[in-house]
Design a protein around this motif. Structure first.
Motif, PDB file in Angstrom:
ATOM      1  N   ALA A  43       0.720  -0.995   0.073  1.00 28.27           N
ATOM      2  CA  ALA A  43       0.162  -0.220   0.119  1.00 28.27           C
ATOM      3  C   ALA A  43       0.742   0.788   0.672  1.00 28.27           C
ATOM      4  O   ALA A  43       0.484   2.339  -0.755  1.00 28.27           O
ATOM      5  N   ALA A  44       2.161   1.424   0.561  1.00 25.25           N
ATOM      6  CA  ALA A  44       2.699   2.341   0.875  1.00 25.25           C
ATOM      7  C   ALA A  44       3.913   2.792  -0.474  1.00 25.25           C
ATOM      8  O   ALA A  44       3.820   3.759  -1.264  1.00 25.25           O
ATOM      9  N   CYS A  45       3.860   1.400  -1.285  1.00 26.06           N
ATOM     10  CA  CYS A  45       4.514   1.747  -2.278  1.00 26.06           C
ATOM     11  C   CYS A  45       3.140   2.174  -3.019  1.00 26.06           C
ATOM     12  O   CYS A  45       3.508   3.132  -4.325  1.00 26.06           O
ATOM     13  N   ALA A  46       2.636   1.854  -3.079  1.00 25.36           N
ATOM     14  CA  ALA A  46       1.046   2.216  -3.713  1.00 25.36           C
ATOM     15  C   ALA A  46       1.331   3.563  -4.264  1.00 25.36           C
ATOM     16  O   ALA A  46       0.839   4.725  -4.872  1.00 25.36           O
ATOM     17  N   HIS A  47       0.662   4.709  -2.649  1.00 25.73           N
ATOM     18  CA  HIS A  47       1.263   6.105  -2.727  1.00 25.73           C
ATOM     19  C   HIS A  47       1.757   6.326  -2.649  1.00 25.73           C
ATOM     20  O   HIS A  47       1.891   8.107  -2.726  1.00 25.73           O
ATOM     21  N   SER A  48       3.147   6.127  -2.832  1.00 23.17           N
ATOM     22  CA  SER A  48       4.580   7.027  -2.699  1.00 23.17           C
ATOM     23  C   SER A  48       3.959   7.761  -4.432  1.00 23.17           C
ATOM     24  O   SER A  48       4.555   6.708  -5.558  1.00 23.17           O
ATOM     25  N   PRO A  49       4.237   9.058  -4.054  1.00 26.67           N
ATOM     26  CA  PRO A  49       4.939   9.959  -5.945  1.00 26.67           C
ATOM     27  C   PRO A  49       6.024   9.465  -6.002  1.00 26.67           C
ATOM     28  O   PRO A  49       7.223   9.126  -5.755  1.00 26.67           O
ATOM     29  N   GLY A  67      -0.011   8.713 -10.765  1.00 32.84           N
ATOM     30  CA  GLY A  67      -1.224   7.842 -10.550  1.00 32.84           C
ATOM     31  C   GLY A  67      -0.250   7.023 -10.342  1.00 32.84           C
ATOM     32  O   GLY A  67       1.146   7.283 -10.246  1.00 32.84           O
ATOM     33  N   THR A  68      -1.187   5.402 -10.278  1.00 32.43           N
ATOM     34  CA  THR A  68      -0.155   4.761 -10.174  1.00 32.43           C
ATOM     35  C   THR A  68      -0.454   3.031 -10.684  1.00 32.43           C
ATOM     36  O   THR A  68      -1.602   3.322 -10.767  1.00 32.43           O
ATOM     37  N   THR A  78      -2.138  -0.610  -8.768  1.00 35.14           N
ATOM     38  CA  THR A  78      -4.132  -0.515  -8.460  1.00 35.14           C
ATOM     39  C   THR A  78      -4.129  -1.596  -7.243  1.00 35.14           C
ATOM     40  O   THR A  78      -3.374  -2.481  -7.278  1.00 35.14           O
ATOM     41  N   GLN A 129      -2.804  -5.040  -5.605  1.00 28.65           N
ATOM     42  CA  GLN A 129      -2.637  -5.085  -4.649  1.00 28.65           C
ATOM     43  C   GLN A 129      -2.794  -6.541  -3.818  1.00 28.65           C
ATOM     44  O   GLN A 129      -2.307  -7.289  -2.997  1.00 28.65           O
TER      45      GLN A 129
END
Length: 248
Positions: A103-109, A115-116, A119, A123
């Motif tokens: 989740a942290a990887c998904a939300h890291s800019p 975006g990422t 998805t 995940q």
């Protein structure tokens, strides 16, 4: 006539086309469609292929040329960072917070990205691979705070890195270095890093022709290695242990 990516059939056990048929533009695009079932994902990684797509797209499957890899004894930490690590009290574990790392990887800019590609469906797919013992995370903690991590897929004696993140300066390269140190100790020689970027190259990543990468991958995924959580075998590592690692 312009070549098109191969359309995958619904059967998750259907074989992928040879990576040699991947497009040059965009580099490495091989196939489209299918799903993110464990069978399909494991078949892809064994063949040197990985999924990478954005929300709203069908699954896209890639095998770029060249391929970026780390030797597990070749991750480079600068002298300045190693000096900092000597006074660091971070602790490093594995498979104790897999979903949190993903989740942290998904939300890291990410610079240059809107975006990422990690998805919600992605995940869920990797969490299922983790439950089955094939996907793993390495987590860096400052007390109880998760400050960095990396996750990927292990098959045989090959680790396919997917993503890493930092919530504090140096968190991701600490996770990468710790992962490489443990894998080297286990006799695993390589970490797949997929595609080139300046940060990976600064840490010692190498650019290999796809043919060389595929040959190494075929040999390593066929070697015996336990499937299951790494929590006990990885143990707890003090970040300051990494200060002794010399650059290649």
């Amino acid at each position: 006539m312009r070549r098109r990516p191969f359309l995958l059939p619904p059967d998750p056990d259907a074989p992928f086309p040879s990576p040699e048929h991947a497009l040059r533009d965009p580099d490495g695009l091989l196939a489209i469609g299918g799903d993110l079932s464990p069978q399909r994902l494991l078949n892809a990684y064994r063949a040197g292929i990985f999924p990478w797509f954005s929300e709203g797209q069908p699954p896209l499957w890639w095998s770029p040329d060249p391929r970026i890899v780390f030797r597990t004894d070749g991750v480079h930490l600068s002298s300045r960072f190693r000096r900092w690590l000597r006074g660091c009290d971070w602790r490093i574990r594995a498979d104790s917070a897999f979903a949190d790392v993903v989740a942290a990887c998904a939300h890291s800019p990410r610079p240059g990205q809107d975006g990422t590609w990690i998805t919600a469906g992605m995940q869920r797919a990797y969490c299922e691979l983790h439950r089955l013992g094939y996907a793993h995370s390495v987590e860096v903690f400052d007390g109880e705070r998760l400050v960095g991590g990396i996750y990927g897929v292990a098959i045989g004696r090959m680790f396919f890195g997917e993503s890493m993140f930092s919530a504090a300066s140096g968190g991701s390269k600490t996770a990468l270095s710790a992962l490489a140190r443990r894998l080297a100790g286990w006799g695993w020689p390589l970490i797949d890093a997929q595609v080139e970027n300046p940060h990976l190259l600064s840490l010692g990543a190498e650019s290999w022709p796809r043919s060389r990468f595929l040959a190494e991958t075929r040999a390593l995924v066929g070697q015996p290695a336990p499937v299951g959580a790494w929590t006990r075998s990885f143990g707890t590592m003090a970040a300051k242990e990494l200060a002794a690692v010399r650059p290649p």
